[in-house]
Design a protein around this motif. Structure first.
Motif, PDB file in Angstrom:
ATOM      1  N   THR A 252      12.571  -6.502  17.320  1.00 22.00           N
ATOM      2  CA  THR A 252      13.219  -5.931  16.138  1.00 22.00           C
ATOM      3  C   THR A 252      12.774  -4.486  15.977  1.00 22.00           C
ATOM      4  N   GLY A 253      13.613  -3.691  15.348  1.00 25.42           N
ATOM      5  CA  GLY A 253      13.256  -2.314  15.069  1.00 25.42           C
ATOM      6  C   GLY A 253      12.185  -2.234  13.997  1.00 25.42           C
ATOM      7  N   GLU A 254      11.640  -1.037  13.837  1.00 26.77           N
ATOM      8  CA  GLU A 254      10.622  -0.804  12.824  1.00 26.77           C
ATOM      9  C   GLU A 254      10.956   0.455  12.037  1.00 26.77           C
ATOM     10  N   LEU A 255      10.459   0.480  10.818  1.00 23.11           N
ATOM     11  CA  LEU A 255      10.663   1.609   9.923  1.00 23.11           C
ATOM     12  C   LEU A 255       9.324   2.094   9.413  1.00 23.11           C
ATOM     13  N   ILE A 256       9.244   3.370   9.129  1.00 26.57           N
ATOM     14  CA  ILE A 256       8.137   3.873   8.318  1.00 26.57           C
ATOM     15  C   ILE A 256       8.746   4.249   6.982  1.00 26.57           C
ATOM     16  N   LEU A 257       8.178   3.664   5.918  1.00 30.37           N
ATOM     17  CA  LEU A 257       8.622   3.905   4.554  1.00 30.37           C
ATOM     18  C   LEU A 257       7.436   4.315   3.715  1.00 30.37           C
ATOM     19  N   ARG A 258       7.701   5.047   2.671  1.00 22.63           N
ATOM     20  CA  ARG A 258       6.662   5.369   1.701  1.00 22.63           C
ATOM     21  C   ARG A 258       6.831   4.385   0.553  1.00 22.63           C
ATOM     22  N   CYS A 259       5.790   3.624   0.268  1.00 24.96           N
ATOM     23  CA  CYS A 259       5.928   2.599  -0.760  1.00 24.96           C
ATOM     24  C   CYS A 259       4.564   2.199  -1.295  1.00 24.96           C
ATOM     25  N   GLY A 260       4.582   1.292  -2.216  1.00 24.63           N
ATOM     26  CA  GLY A 260       3.348   0.768  -2.786  1.00 24.63           C
ATOM     27  C   GLY A 260       2.803   1.644  -3.896  1.00 24.63           C
ATOM     28  N   LYS A 261       1.740   1.181  -4.477  1.00 24.83           N
ATOM     29  CA  LYS A 261       1.133   1.891  -5.601  1.00 24.83           C
ATOM     30  C   LYS A 261       0.591   3.252  -5.186  1.00 24.83           C
ATOM     31  N   ASP A 262       0.125   3.356  -3.935  1.00 23.59           N
ATOM     32  CA  ASP A 262      -0.447   4.624  -3.483  1.00 23.59           C
ATOM     33  C   ASP A 262       0.571   5.526  -2.783  1.00 23.59           C
TER      34      ASP A 262
ATOM     35  N   PHE B  29      15.220  -5.539   6.092  1.00 19.84           N
ATOM     36  CA  PHE B  29      15.936  -4.537   5.315  1.00 19.84           C
ATOM     37  C   PHE B  29      17.404  -4.500   5.695  1.00 19.84           C
ATOM     38  N   GLU B  30      18.192  -3.973   4.781  1.00 21.73           N
ATOM     39  CA  GLU B  30      19.603  -3.683   5.032  1.00 21.73           C
ATOM     40  C   GLU B  30      19.758  -2.168   4.925  1.00 21.73           C
ATOM     41  N   ILE B  31      20.400  -1.557   5.908  1.00 19.18           N
ATOM     42  CA  ILE B  31      20.639  -0.118   5.832  1.00 19.18           C
ATOM     43  C   ILE B  31      21.763   0.112   4.838  1.00 19.18           C
ATOM     44  N   VAL B  32      21.501   0.890   3.797  1.00 17.47           N
ATOM     45  CA  VAL B  32      22.505   1.155   2.771  1.00 17.47           C
ATOM     46  C   VAL B  32      23.035   2.583   2.845  1.00 17.47           C
TER      47      VAL B  32
ATOM     48  N   GLY C  42      14.851  -5.964  -3.277  1.00 17.01           N
ATOM     49  CA  GLY C  42      16.015  -5.343  -3.887  1.00 17.01           C
ATOM     50  C   GLY C  42      15.910  -3.834  -4.072  1.00 17.01           C
ATOM     51  N   LYS C  43      14.729  -3.274  -3.868  1.00 21.59           N
ATOM     52  CA  LYS C  43      14.530  -1.834  -4.050  1.00 21.59           C
ATOM     53  C   LYS C  43      15.017  -1.065  -2.823  1.00 21.59           C
ATOM     54  N   ILE C  44      15.503   0.147  -3.055  1.00 23.62           N
ATOM     55  CA  ILE C  44      15.962   1.024  -1.981  1.00 23.62           C
ATOM     56  C   ILE C  44      14.867   2.033  -1.657  1.00 23.62           C
ATOM     57  N   TYR C  45      14.612   2.214  -0.351  1.00 25.50           N
ATOM     58  CA  TYR C  45      13.572   3.115   0.136  1.00 25.50           C
ATOM     59  C   TYR C  45      14.158   4.148   1.092  1.00 25.50           C
ATOM     60  N   HIS C  46      13.576   5.343   1.098  1.00 25.31           N
ATOM     61  CA  HIS C  46      13.939   6.378   2.066  1.00 25.31           C
ATOM     62  C   HIS C  46      13.200   6.104   3.368  1.00 25.31           C
ATOM     63  N   VAL C  47      13.904   6.190   4.482  1.00 30.95           N
ATOM     64  CA  VAL C  47      13.307   5.989   5.799  1.00 30.95           C
ATOM     65  C   VAL C  47      12.661   7.293   6.251  1.00 30.95           C
TER      66      VAL C  47
ATOM     67  N   MET D 199      18.538   8.701   5.412  1.00 30.32           N
ATOM     68  CA  MET D 199      18.752   7.297   5.686  1.00 30.32           C
ATOM     69  C   MET D 199      17.972   6.490   4.649  1.00 30.32           C
ATOM     70  N   LYS D 200      18.637   5.459   4.112  1.00 37.04           N
ATOM     71  CA  LYS D 200      18.004   4.618   3.101  1.00 37.04           C
ATOM     72  C   LYS D 200      18.204   3.151   3.459  1.00 37.04           C
ATOM     73  N   VAL D 201      17.213   2.348   3.076  1.00 36.75           N
ATOM     74  CA  VAL D 201      17.280   0.907   3.314  1.00 36.75           C
ATOM     75  C   VAL D 201      16.934   0.165   2.033  1.00 36.75           C
ATOM     76  N   LYS D 202      17.445  -1.064   1.954  1.00 36.19           N
ATOM     77  CA  LYS D 202      17.162  -1.945   0.819  1.00 36.19           C
ATOM     78  C   LYS D 202      16.336  -3.116   1.330  1.00 36.19           C
ATOM     79  N   TYR D 203      15.243  -3.396   0.648  1.00 33.59           N
ATOM     80  CA  TYR D 203      14.382  -4.527   1.020  1.00 33.59           C
ATOM     81  C   TYR D 203      15.056  -5.818   0.568  1.00 33.59           C
ATOM     82  N   ILE D 204      15.485  -6.644   1.524  1.00 35.81           N
ATOM     83  CA  ILE D 204      16.292  -7.819   1.199  1.00 35.81           C
ATOM     84  C   ILE D 204      15.650  -9.156   1.545  1.00 35.81           C
TER      85      ILE D 204
END
Length: 129
Positions: free
Chosen positions: A51-61, A72-75, A34-39, A1-6
């Motif tokens: 609202t629902g919540e997601l755990i994503l891996r992101c950021g500099k670390d 987010f938009e589910i893509v 605009g970036k796509i992230y793996h859920v 599952m992937k989402v786009k930060y909108i």
């Protein structure tokens, strides 16, 4: 599952603050518009006013973080066959990789090296499919 930060997050207004103050708070340094992230985990509330919540891996670390689904938009709706549908929580329905059940997140946040290695292994498998 992937989402786009909108959409930037909403920040409550505080009196005596200018518009620039609020626009800076809305931007999150861990996410790129605009970036796509793996859920990694999806939580959906039993009550529709939340609202629902997601755990994503992101950021500099690349550390997993919790974000509101409404930003987010589910893509890619593809849910891997080894994910679990967990309805044991009174307020949430959760979808996540089988390995992330039980006390996995407690161990992960406590710095357990085996849990961190397992997260990395599962995340790499998710991103390569």
């Amino acid at each position: 599952m992937k989402v786009k930060y909108i959409k930037y997050r909403e920040v409550p207004r505080v009196e005596n603050r200018d518009v620039e103050y609020f626009s800076d708070l809305r931007k999150d340094p861990h996410l790129t518009l605009g970036k796509i992230y793996h859920v990694v985990l999806l939580s959906l509330p039993h009550q529709t006013q939340k609202t629902g919540e997601l755990i994503l891996r992101c950021g500099k670390d690349n550390y997993p973080g919790v974000w509101k689904l409404s930003n987010f938009e589910i893509v890619d709706y593809n849910i891997p066959s080894d994910w679990v549908l967990d309805m044991s929580h009174p307020d949430w329905i959760r979808l996540y990789p089988r390995e992330f059940g039980g006390d996995f997140w407690d161990k992960f946040h406590d710095g357990d090296e085996a849990a961190e290695a397992l997260f990395e292994q599962v995340y790499q498998r998710m991103t390569q499919s």
